[in-house]
Design a protein around this motif. Structure first.
Motif, PDB file in Angstrom:
ATOM      1  N   PRO A  22       0.836  -1.202   0.000  1.00  0.00           N
ATOM      2  CA  PRO A  22       0.000   0.000   0.000  1.00  0.00           C
ATOM      3  C   PRO A  22       0.874   1.257   0.000  1.00  0.00           C
ATOM      4  O   PRO A  22       1.957   1.275   0.579  1.00  0.00           O
ATOM      5  N   GLY A  23       0.387   2.297  -0.662  1.00  0.00           N
ATOM      6  CA  GLY A  23       1.102   3.564  -0.691  1.00  0.00           C
ATOM      7  C   GLY A  23       2.137   3.677  -1.797  1.00  0.00           C
ATOM      8  O   GLY A  23       2.863   4.660  -1.863  1.00  0.00           O
ATOM      9  N   ILE A  24       2.230   2.692  -2.683  1.00  0.00           N
ATOM     10  CA  ILE A  24       3.173   2.734  -3.807  1.00  0.00           C
ATOM     11  C   ILE A  24       2.380   2.956  -5.092  1.00  0.00           C
ATOM     12  O   ILE A  24       1.445   2.216  -5.381  1.00  0.00           O
ATOM     13  N   ARG A  25       2.762   3.973  -5.861  1.00  0.00           N
ATOM     14  CA  ARG A  25       2.056   4.193  -7.126  1.00  0.00           C
ATOM     15  C   ARG A  25       2.389   3.057  -8.084  1.00  0.00           C
ATOM     16  O   ARG A  25       3.498   2.510  -8.062  1.00  0.00           O
ATOM     17  N   HIS A  26       1.421   2.687  -8.894  1.00  0.00           N
ATOM     18  CA  HIS A  26       1.601   1.551  -9.782  1.00  0.00           C
ATOM     19  C   HIS A  26       0.624   1.631 -10.956  1.00  0.00           C
ATOM     20  O   HIS A  26      -0.124   2.597 -11.077  1.00  0.00           O
ATOM     21  N   ILE A  27       0.627   0.608 -11.795  1.00  0.00           N
ATOM     22  CA  ILE A  27      -0.207   0.535 -12.990  1.00  0.00           C
ATOM     23  C   ILE A  27      -1.261  -0.555 -12.798  1.00  0.00           C
ATOM     24  O   ILE A  27      -0.952  -1.622 -12.267  1.00  0.00           O
ATOM     25  N   VAL A  28      -2.486  -0.291 -13.235  1.00  0.00           N
ATOM     26  CA  VAL A  28      -3.522  -1.319 -13.295  1.00  0.00           C
ATOM     27  C   VAL A  28      -3.808  -1.529 -14.779  1.00  0.00           C
ATOM     28  O   VAL A  28      -4.090  -0.576 -15.505  1.00  0.00           O
ATOM     29  N   ALA A  29      -3.701  -2.777 -15.240  1.00  0.00           N
ATOM     30  CA  ALA A  29      -3.881  -3.075 -16.665  1.00  0.00           C
ATOM     31  C   ALA A  29      -4.728  -4.331 -16.827  1.00  0.00           C
ATOM     32  O   ALA A  29      -4.645  -5.258 -16.018  1.00  0.00           O
ATOM     33  N   TRP A  30      -5.535  -4.348 -17.881  1.00  0.00           N
ATOM     34  CA  TRP A  30      -6.349  -5.511 -18.194  1.00  0.00           C
ATOM     35  C   TRP A  30      -6.630  -5.525 -19.696  1.00  0.00           C
ATOM     36  O   TRP A  30      -6.627  -4.488 -20.344  1.00  0.00           O
ATOM     37  N   PRO A  31      -6.832  -6.714 -20.269  1.00  0.00           N
ATOM     38  CA  PRO A  31      -7.081  -6.820 -21.716  1.00  0.00           C
ATOM     39  C   PRO A  31      -8.350  -6.062 -22.109  1.00  0.00           C
ATOM     40  O   PRO A  31      -9.378  -6.187 -21.453  1.00  0.00           O
ATOM     41  N   ARG A  32      -8.258  -5.279 -23.169  1.00  0.00           N
ATOM     42  CA  ARG A  32      -9.399  -4.486 -23.622  1.00  0.00           C
ATOM     43  C   ARG A  32     -10.554  -5.372 -24.074  1.00  0.00           C
ATOM     44  O   ARG A  32     -11.707  -5.076 -23.824  1.00  0.00           O
ATOM     45  N   ASP A  33     -10.234  -6.464 -24.734  1.00  0.00           N
ATOM     46  CA  ASP A  33     -11.265  -7.311 -25.320  1.00  0.00           C
ATOM     47  C   ASP A  33     -11.605  -8.523 -24.460  1.00  0.00           C
ATOM     48  O   ASP A  33     -12.167  -9.499 -24.953  1.00  0.00           O
ATOM     49  N   SER A  34     -11.295  -8.471 -23.208  1.00  0.00           N
ATOM     50  CA  SER A  34     -11.567  -9.586 -22.307  1.00  0.00           C
ATOM     51  C   SER A  34     -13.056  -9.720 -22.047  1.00  0.00           C
ATOM     52  O   SER A  34     -13.771  -8.733 -21.893  1.00  0.00           O
ATOM     53  N   LEU A  35     -13.523 -10.925 -21.964  1.00  0.00           N
ATOM     54  CA  LEU A  35     -14.929 -11.166 -21.656  1.00  0.00           C
ATOM     55  C   LEU A  35     -15.195 -11.100 -20.159  1.00  0.00           C
ATOM     56  O   LEU A  35     -16.321 -10.922 -19.730  1.00  0.00           O
ATOM     57  N   GLU A  39     -12.360  -8.787 -13.732  1.00  0.00           N
ATOM     58  CA  GLU A  39     -11.688  -9.947 -13.147  1.00  0.00           C
ATOM     59  C   GLU A  39     -10.279 -10.127 -13.707  1.00  0.00           C
ATOM     60  O   GLU A  39      -9.455 -10.790 -13.091  1.00  0.00           O
ATOM     61  N   ASP A  40     -10.005  -9.564 -14.878  1.00  0.00           N
ATOM     62  CA  ASP A  40      -8.684  -9.694 -15.511  1.00  0.00           C
ATOM     63  C   ASP A  40      -7.737  -8.550 -15.159  1.00  0.00           C
ATOM     64  O   ASP A  40      -6.634  -8.499 -15.672  1.00  0.00           O
ATOM     65  N   ARG A  41      -8.150  -7.619 -14.297  1.00  0.00           N
ATOM     66  CA  ARG A  41      -7.260  -6.511 -13.935  1.00  0.00           C
ATOM     67  C   ARG A  41      -6.070  -7.019 -13.138  1.00  0.00           C
ATOM     68  O   ARG A  41      -6.222  -7.838 -12.231  1.00  0.00           O
ATOM     69  N   ARG A  42      -4.897  -6.519 -13.480  1.00  0.00           N
ATOM     70  CA  ARG A  42      -3.672  -6.875 -12.764  1.00  0.00           C
ATOM     71  C   ARG A  42      -2.936  -5.598 -12.395  1.00  0.00           C
ATOM     72  O   ARG A  42      -2.920  -4.635 -13.156  1.00  0.00           O
ATOM     73  N   HIS A  43      -2.320  -5.613 -11.238  1.00  0.00           N
ATOM     74  CA  HIS A  43      -1.574  -4.459 -10.731  1.00  0.00           C
ATOM     75  C   HIS A  43      -0.086  -4.709 -10.962  1.00  0.00           C
ATOM     76  O   HIS A  43       0.437  -5.737 -10.546  1.00  0.00           O
ATOM     77  N   TRP A  44       0.567  -3.772 -11.641  1.00  0.00           N
ATOM     78  CA  TRP A  44       1.971  -3.893 -12.025  1.00  0.00           C
ATOM     79  C   TRP A  44       2.784  -2.762 -11.399  1.00  0.00           C
ATOM     80  O   TRP A  44       2.290  -1.640 -11.261  1.00  0.00           O
ATOM     81  N   HIS A  45       4.050  -3.064 -11.043  1.00  0.00           N
ATOM     82  CA  HIS A  45       4.987  -1.975 -10.759  1.00  0.00           C
ATOM     83  C   HIS A  45       5.118  -1.171 -12.046  1.00  0.00           C
ATOM     84  O   HIS A  45       5.075  -1.736 -13.145  1.00  0.00           O
ATOM     85  N   THR A  46       5.308   0.114 -11.942  1.00  0.00           N
ATOM     86  CA  THR A  46       5.438   0.963 -13.126  1.00  0.00           C
ATOM     87  C   THR A  46       6.610   0.502 -13.983  1.00  0.00           C
ATOM     88  O   THR A  46       6.492   0.390 -15.219  1.00  0.00           O
ATOM     89  N   ALA A  47       7.732   0.195 -13.376  1.00  0.00           N
ATOM     90  CA  ALA A  47       8.921  -0.240 -14.138  1.00  0.00           C
ATOM     91  C   ALA A  47       8.682  -1.588 -14.819  1.00  0.00           C
ATOM     92  O   ALA A  47       9.125  -1.809 -15.947  1.00  0.00           O
ATOM     93  N   CYS A  48       7.981  -2.491 -14.153  1.00  0.00           N
ATOM     94  CA  CYS A  48       7.685  -3.797 -14.748  1.00  0.00           C
ATOM     95  C   CYS A  48       6.771  -3.640 -15.958  1.00  0.00           C
ATOM     96  O   CYS A  48       6.957  -4.313 -16.971  1.00  0.00           O
ATOM     97  N   TRP A  49       5.803  -2.744 -15.857  1.00  0.00           N
ATOM     98  CA  TRP A  49       4.901  -2.510 -16.995  1.00  0.00           C
ATOM     99  C   TRP A  49       5.676  -1.901 -18.167  1.00  0.00           C
ATOM    100  O   TRP A  49       5.469  -2.280 -19.319  1.00  0.00           O
TER     101      TRP A  49
END
Length: 112
Positions: free
Chosen positions: A82-95, A99-109
């Motif tokens: 908690p308290g660390i800025r990051h990226i939330v990403a999920w496939p645009r065309d996911s059904l 549920e497909d959202r994943r949280h990534w470190h900014t550098a990892c993304w």
């Protein structure tokens, strides 16, 4: 100058002398937003990770004040506390949507 009814100029609003039925029929309902979070301000479409063959992903940047829980980054398999800025990403065309959202470190993304 005669006083105008401030409701008379709005579309969908009944005039002052309208019946009770007309007034109740003019109730405005907000449109339903997508459940996957795509409608949030700042959501962008970016190329996804290489293991997903570069499929388009919806991406949101989470500020440190909005990060309230622990997450596991799929890029490095490490904690995002908690308290660390990051990226939330999920496939645009996911059904499955959110549920497909994943949280990534900014550098990892960035090096996905």
């Amino acid at each position: 100058m005669p006083r105008r009814n401030h409701h008379s100029g709005r579309r969908g609003m009944p005039k002052k002398g309208a019946s009770k039925r007309a007034r109740s029929a003019a109730v405005w309902e907000p449109r339903r937003l997508p459940d996957d979070g795509a409608a949030f301000l700042g959501t962008q479409v970016e190329t996804g990770p290489s293991w997903d063959y570069g499929a388009p992903y919806l991406v949101r940047r989470m500020g440190a004040s909005a990060a309230k829980k622990y997450y596991i980054c799929p890029g490095c398999n490490q904690d995002i506390p908690p308290g660390i800025r990051h990226i939330v990403a999920w496939p645009r065309d996911s059904l499955r949507g959110s549920e497909d959202r994943r949280h990534w470190h900014t550098a990892c993304w960035e090096r996905r």
